[in-house]
Design an enzyme around this catalytic site. Structure first.
Site, PDB file in Angstrom:
ATOM      1  N   ALA A 125      47.972 -22.224   9.604  1.00  0.00           N
ATOM      2  CA  ALA A 125      48.292 -20.808   9.800  1.00  0.00           C
ATOM      3  C   ALA A 125      47.356 -20.192  10.846  1.00  0.00           C
ATOM      4  CB  ALA A 125      48.196 -20.055   8.474  1.00  0.00           C
ATOM      5  N   GLY A 130      51.011 -10.071  16.107  1.00  0.00           N
ATOM      6  CA  GLY A 130      50.738  -9.488  17.427  1.00  0.00           C
ATOM      7  C   GLY A 130      50.018 -10.413  18.378  1.00  0.00           C
ATOM      8  N   SER A 133      50.172 -17.014  21.290  1.00  0.00           N
ATOM      9  CA  SER A 133      49.313 -18.101  21.768  1.00  0.00           C
ATOM     10  C   SER A 133      47.861 -17.683  21.980  1.00  0.00           C
ATOM     11  CB  SER A 133      49.877 -18.656  23.090  1.00  0.00           C
ATOM     12  OG  SER A 133      51.150 -19.219  22.893  1.00  0.00           O
ATOM     13  N   ILE A 158      54.937 -19.515  10.244  1.00  0.00           N
ATOM     14  CA  ILE A 158      54.171 -20.623   9.667  1.00  0.00           C
ATOM     15  C   ILE A 158      55.109 -21.669   9.051  1.00  0.00           C
ATOM     16  CG2 ILE A 158      52.334 -21.275   8.080  1.00  0.00           C
ATOM     17  CD1 ILE A 158      51.576 -19.370  10.504  1.00  0.00           C
ATOM     18  N   ALA A 178      36.558 -16.055  20.923  1.00  0.00           N
ATOM     19  CA  ALA A 178      36.667 -17.358  20.279  1.00  0.00           C
ATOM     20  C   ALA A 178      35.491 -17.649  19.349  1.00  0.00           C
ATOM     21  CB  ALA A 178      36.777 -18.457  21.340  1.00  0.00           C
ATOM     22  N   GLU A 241      49.048 -32.670  18.845  1.00  0.00           N
ATOM     23  CA  GLU A 241      50.254 -31.900  18.525  1.00  0.00           C
ATOM     24  C   GLU A 241      51.238 -31.906  19.691  1.00  0.00           C
ATOM     25  OE1 GLU A 241      51.688 -27.403  17.155  1.00  0.00           O
ATOM     26  OE2 GLU A 241      49.558 -27.803  17.517  1.00  0.00           O
TER      27      GLU A 241
END
Length: 378
Positions: A125, A130, A133, A158, A178, A241
């Site tokens: 998740a 909003g 990416s 999700i 970050a 991924e």
């Protein structure tokens, strides 16, 4: 002639997965997609043949396997033509790796065996209503309160969002950017945690939801890695991924090619099969060409990763190449089928509706181009 990347062990695994798909998924794929769900028992059946544990540590119930084993598993699963089943069945492939990479020994021992046995479902998740990416700007907060975090916020789009038992959730424990992002494992039954199912264009059998955290108390022991390291852990996951998504898109494109070819050989127009019309043969050749090119690039990049390289730019470009190949083959497949391709039940119709989710999920085409351009120094 021997294949440069696939051994006899790889091919034996391929046959095992192919039989599993033909027996346990193919006959029910349309029914499950229409019902927007599939039996939870499928996780246990997939775990029993090594699909769930592939590539995970043996001490927790995983089985060893290189990237070519993973490509085989992903591409054989695509044969039934219902991507939503695969998305939810393999949501652990994005939810559990952060736990393996950064979770405490106690946390790994507590949750991984159940996931890898197909008894528990894992989800990731990150995306917010909003945010999309822009992971570094996420707003879901986790405030430290004694030996717990208090989580408040929302996540959306999700996969396995309704039925998962464990959620690997990106939260903000620190300041902006970050460096303030951490990862928490949140169990489904925690008080204040609610879920809302979402309706989608495609991937109907995939269970997708918005998650709501209303002051959910989560033990500090559920922290995955140190505080402030969540963004780095998330980024480590993306190569795998994106390679997986590329493999799945290429395989789905091949399904479109195979279905269109079979239909074109049987369908008669103007007194002859479609394959005897040059325009149709050329469409099939164009589809075959794009699939072959994409598959060759996928396997070469997998080999380079196995050698310890980190070709980020090319993985981003491959992801786009693969989604564009899928878009082309799905469109041409429906066109060759004609009116029959517009009817529910045809694999090409279902795959056509699944094109866009692949071009958006795992990093949009635009994000992929931007990341590749920076890596290439443009």
């Amino acid at each position: 002639m021997a294949h440069p990347f696939y051994t006899a062990e790889h091919e034996a695994f391929r046959e095992q997965i192919r039989r599993f798909v033909a027996r346990e998924i193919e006959p029910y794929a349309t029914e499950w997609d229409e019902a927007e769900e599939f039996p939870r028992e499928l996780y246990r059946k997939a775990a029993a043949i090594g699909l769930i544990g592939l590539g995970f540590p043996e001490e927790y119930g995983g089985i060893p396997g290189d990237r070519f084993m993973w490509i085989i598993a992903t591409q054989e699963l695509a044969r039934h033509g219902a991507g939503g089943i695969n998305a939810s069945l393999k949501s652990h492939a994005i939810g559990a790796p952060p736990i393996v990479a950064a979770g405490s020994d106690e946390l790994k021992a507590r949750v991984l065996p159940g996931i890898l046995a197909g008894e528990k479902i894992s989800a990731l998740a990150i995306t917010e209503p909003g945010g999309g990416s822009d992971v570094a700007s996420l707003r879901t907060t986790a405030r430290r309160d004694g030996d717990h975090y208090v989580v408040k916020g929302e996540k959306t789009f999700i996969t396995s969002g309704m039925r998962a038992d464990y959620y690997t959730v990106a939260v903000r424990t620190g300041g902006e950017g970050a460096g303030g992002v951490s990862l928490l494992l949140i169990e489904r039954e925690r008080e204040g945690f609610a879920r809302t199912p979402l309706k989608k264009m495609g991937w109907w059998a995939s269970d997708t939801a918005t998650l709501h955290f209303d002051n959910v108390r989560v033990p500090v022991a559920n922290l995955i890695g140190p505080e402030g390291h969540g963004f780095r852990i998330i980024m480590r996951n993306f190569n795998h991924e994106r390679l997986t998504m590329a493999a799945g898109c290429i395989a789905a494109a091949r399904v479109c090619l195979d279905e269109a070819t079979a239909y074109a050989k049987e369908r008669v127009t103007f007194g002859k099969p479609l394959t005897q019309h040059q325009v149709i043969r050329h469409k099939l050749v164009d589809m075959a060409q794009k699939v072959a090119v994409s598959q060759a690039w996928l396997e070469m990049l997998a080999w380079r990763l196995e050698q310890g390289e980190n070709p980020v730019a090319e993985i981003c470009m491959l992801k786009n190449q693969s989604t564009q190949t899928l878009a082309f083959c799905a469109s041409e497949g429906v066109q060759i089928f004609g009116g029959a391709g517009f009817m529910r039940g045809a694999k090409v119709e279902r795959i056509y509706r699944e094109v866009k989710v692949n071009a958006i999920g795992g990093g949009t085409e635009e994000i992929m181009k931007d990341l590749a351009s920076r890596q290439l120094g443009f």
